[in-house]
Design a protein around this motif. Sequence first.
Motif, PDB file in Angstrom:
ATOM      1  N   GLY A 107       0.834  -1.189   0.000  1.00 19.57           N
ATOM      2  CA  GLY A 107       0.000   0.000   0.000  1.00 19.57           C
ATOM      3  C   GLY A 107       0.867   1.236   0.000  1.00 19.57           C
ATOM      4  O   GLY A 107       2.087   1.166  -0.143  1.00 19.57           O
ATOM      5  N   THR A 129      -1.598   2.611  -5.897  1.00 24.41           N
ATOM      6  CA  THR A 129      -0.938   1.509  -5.208  1.00 24.41           C
ATOM      7  C   THR A 129      -1.947   0.625  -4.488  1.00 24.41           C
ATOM      8  O   THR A 129      -2.001  -0.595  -4.693  1.00 24.41           O
ATOM      9  N   THR A 130      -2.752   1.222  -3.629  1.00 19.42           N
ATOM     10  CA  THR A 130      -3.629   0.451  -2.753  1.00 19.42           C
ATOM     11  C   THR A 130      -4.813  -0.152  -3.490  1.00 19.42           C
ATOM     12  O   THR A 130      -5.221  -1.279  -3.198  1.00 19.42           O
ATOM     13  N   THR A 134      -3.653  -3.567  -5.861  1.00 17.12           N
ATOM     14  CA  THR A 134      -4.332  -4.716  -5.272  1.00 17.12           C
ATOM     15  C   THR A 134      -5.163  -5.441  -6.317  1.00 17.12           C
ATOM     16  O   THR A 134      -5.158  -6.682  -6.392  1.00 17.12           O
ATOM     17  N   TYR A 173      -6.808   7.585   2.125  1.00 18.34           N
ATOM     18  CA  TYR A 173      -6.599   6.260   2.716  1.00 18.34           C
ATOM     19  C   TYR A 173      -7.938   5.567   2.974  1.00 18.34           C
ATOM     20  O   TYR A 173      -8.111   4.385   2.664  1.00 18.34           O
ATOM     21  N   LYS A 177      -9.184   2.087   1.196  1.00 26.92           N
ATOM     22  CA  LYS A 177      -9.469   0.874   1.948  1.00 26.92           C
ATOM     23  C   LYS A 177     -10.926   0.435   1.792  1.00 26.92           C
ATOM     24  O   LYS A 177     -11.229  -0.762   1.837  1.00 26.92           O
ATOM     25  N   VAL A 180     -10.793  -1.507  -1.342  1.00 29.37           N
ATOM     26  CA  VAL A 180     -10.261  -2.851  -1.099  1.00 29.37           C
ATOM     27  C   VAL A 180     -11.356  -3.755  -0.531  1.00 29.37           C
ATOM     28  O   VAL A 180     -11.455  -4.937  -0.903  1.00 29.37           O
TER      29      VAL A 180
END
Length: 267
Positions: A107, A129-130, A134, A173, A177, A180
């Motif tokens: 992440g 990135t995250t 993923t 962030y 998340k 995700v």
Amino acid sequence: MTAGPAGRDTDTGAATGPGTGRIGVVTGGGGGLGRASALALLAQGWSLALAGRREEALKETIALSGAGPDRVIAVPTDIRDPAQVAALFRTVRAHFGRLDLLFNNAGAAVPRRPVAEVDFDDWSKVMDTTVTGTFLCAQEAFRVMRDQSPQGGRIINNGAPSAHSPRPNAIAYTTAKHAVLGLTRALSLDGRPYGISCGQIDVGNVDPADGGPQPAAMQADGSMAVEATIPVARFTESLLLMASMPADTNVQFLTVLPTTMPFIGRG
């Protein structure tokens, strides 16, 4: 019986070499939770490919593990790049013969700022990135797990309490998340026909890697407070539990955090 490169029978899937024959990929394996996870998995008999942008850091993890090249390899990879991610999983198949686990750990962190002051480059760094990283790794792992024989495997995404409840001044962030979390649910659903499970581990405050004091964090009311932490071993124990489940069982979501850490309601 035909033995695969990493000690699995390519016809039956039975382990034939050292360890257990279970093959995994850990992204962000050069430090932090990724390094701790890699070391814990290797100690449990897994064979791993470690991915990350810093080759020297990946090699340091390997040196700490004491495992040989038959058990662990470093594959420098920028997970934001589809071509590099595809090359990572081609390397895994060529070296190990199959894939049983992907731990999507990598992440990006950026400074916390109020919404009106978030820099676009910081936003893009976290999303690329995250979220995108993923997804790309999960997509390639999904393809390998779907097409291999025996079919199936497990994907574990590193989420966060912020996938469920945000902190102040952390919109990039928090958004990443939450994405995700959506990926975890979609992968879990779409993987059913192929024996591919997907779960998510959400870890709270972990002891600082440098052994220093835990920095103060902004609370829901805008005040600052130093919160409780847990040893990194509580995280790796949880990850090993998820990874060790038989193919017919999935830990869908696992949240592990200090008992007194603000989470429910963030207050």
